[in-house]
Design an enzyme around this catalytic site. Sequence first.
Site, PDB file in Angstrom:
ATOM      1  N   PRO A  23       8.281   3.904 -57.385  1.00 31.09           N
ATOM      2  CG  PRO A  23       9.280   3.058 -55.637  1.00 31.09           C
ATOM      3  CD  PRO A  23       9.798   3.932 -56.695  1.00 31.09           C
ATOM      4  CD  GLN A  99       9.008  -0.009 -52.745  1.00 33.69           C
ATOM      5  OE1 GLN A  99       8.110   0.051 -53.396  1.00 33.69           O
ATOM      6  NE2 GLN A  99      10.017   0.764 -52.979  1.00 33.69           N
ATOM      7  CB  ALA A 177      13.910   3.725 -48.601  1.00 35.00           C
ATOM      8  CE1 TYR A 180       5.730   2.059 -44.125  1.00 33.41           C
ATOM      9  CE2 TYR A 180       6.643   2.862 -46.475  1.00 33.41           C
ATOM     10  CZ  TYR A 180       6.093   3.123 -45.747  1.00 33.41           C
ATOM     11  OH  TYR A 180       4.955   4.316 -46.106  1.00 33.41           O
ATOM     12  NE  ARG A 267      16.359  16.529 -54.097  1.00 39.76           N
ATOM     13  CZ  ARG A 267      16.778  16.480 -54.827  1.00 39.76           C
ATOM     14  NH1 ARG A 267      17.557  17.620 -55.301  1.00 39.76           N
ATOM     15  NH2 ARG A 267      16.608  16.222 -56.189  1.00 39.76           N
ATOM     16  NE  ARG A 322       6.657  14.585 -54.915  1.00 42.04           N
ATOM     17  CZ  ARG A 322       7.389  15.792 -54.409  1.00 42.04           C
ATOM     18  NH1 ARG A 322       6.597  16.801 -54.075  1.00 42.04           N
ATOM     19  NH2 ARG A 322       8.705  15.919 -55.102  1.00 42.04           N
TER      20      ARG A 322
END
Length: 368
Positions: A23, A99, A177, A180, A267, A322
């Site tokens: 997402p 989502q 996650a 939010y 990470r 990305r």
Amino acid sequence: MSTLHSSVKVGPYTFAHRVVLAPLTRMRAEPGAKPGPLMAEYYAQRASEGGLLIGEATIAAANGNGYLGAPGLFEDSQIAGWKRVTDAVHAKGAKIFLQLYHAGRQSNIDVQPAGSIPVGPSEILHGGVAYTTEGWVPNTPNRALQIDEIKALVESFRTAAERGIKAGFDGVELHGANGYLVDQFLQDNSNKRTDSYGGSIENRTRFLLEVTQALISVWGSDRVGVRVGPSGTWGDMGDSNPEVLFSYVAQQLAPLNLAYLHLIEPRILGNIEDENANPAPIAAQLMRKHYKGTIIAAGGFNGESAEAILQAGDADLVAFGRHFIANPDLPERLRQNLPLNAYDRPTFFGGTEVGYTDYAFHAVAATA
Ligand SMILES: Cc1cc2nc3c(=O)[nH]c(=O)nc-3n(C[C@H](O)[C@H](O)[C@H](O)COP(=O)(O)O)c2cc1C
């Protein structure tokens, strides 16, 4: 053949490979938080035959936005634009999950309805930024939700999920996650409530589970996914005992027969590498102990490390963020071990087709 390019079952669906579009908020929606034709083109570009896409964070309630240009499904008027997106994805032979998110305290008065104050579990000042008509600005200090407002928000998620069916999605994922609202309830540095939604781990997990049940009531459990970021600290987040908290979350979700549990490795801080974090994928390893169903791992993967986590059995699919922004044909590039286009961070959020739909496909790149 690699495991990454072997077929996998997710809920009622069988996918031809395990490369998932993560997402990704890109803030290219039209006024009114409506997806336009540009968004349909973007998703269609990333839809590979037999692949799974997860749509960008979509606003579930009128007071749930933190980013001007993010799309919504909190109003019926937003359904048609999404239908254009899902039709375009289906035409390419892929599936797309919606989502749903609520920004909670990660917001500014400028993107709230009638200039109201952002809401969160507790009134706690924090240092993030929201995207508004004035550009990136500090979040407005939030107020704490009343119990009846929490119940109303669960209902908002349910009705947004219903709109997701009308919009032609194949399933729905809860965004729990990246600091939010759902995450703000879970972690104890943002939740200081003393009622049934705060204090104990059971109470802090209540909102996540109630929303998950609301989504299940609409979609059935095998078309619902949940995304969490164990030990995630982005958005001024933190918990006094993240391992116990997120293990409990996994244990509670395990018997629900969900489509999947989607994990972000700590990470990655939101959308950048955390140089101080353990470079290994520790979240999936921890959660696998408690969750034997389908796991999607995300956060800092390339083709090689994705293959490794699948072979280790800690995840069943891998979501790419990305790299998928910059490589619309990422599944094919990974299959053929082709070089990847570099991503352009300044065009991640908002703007035009530049840095959005103009990344080259490998065949084009080869002749350019
Ligand atoms: C531009 C951008 C927007 C993002 N938007 C979302 C989002 O809407 N919902 C979400 O759960 N994660 C979002 N993320 C996080 C990604 O889904 C993913 O977890 C993160 O980029 C790490 O994966 P990567 O290393 O493959 O990029 C975003 C990341 C980026 C780079």
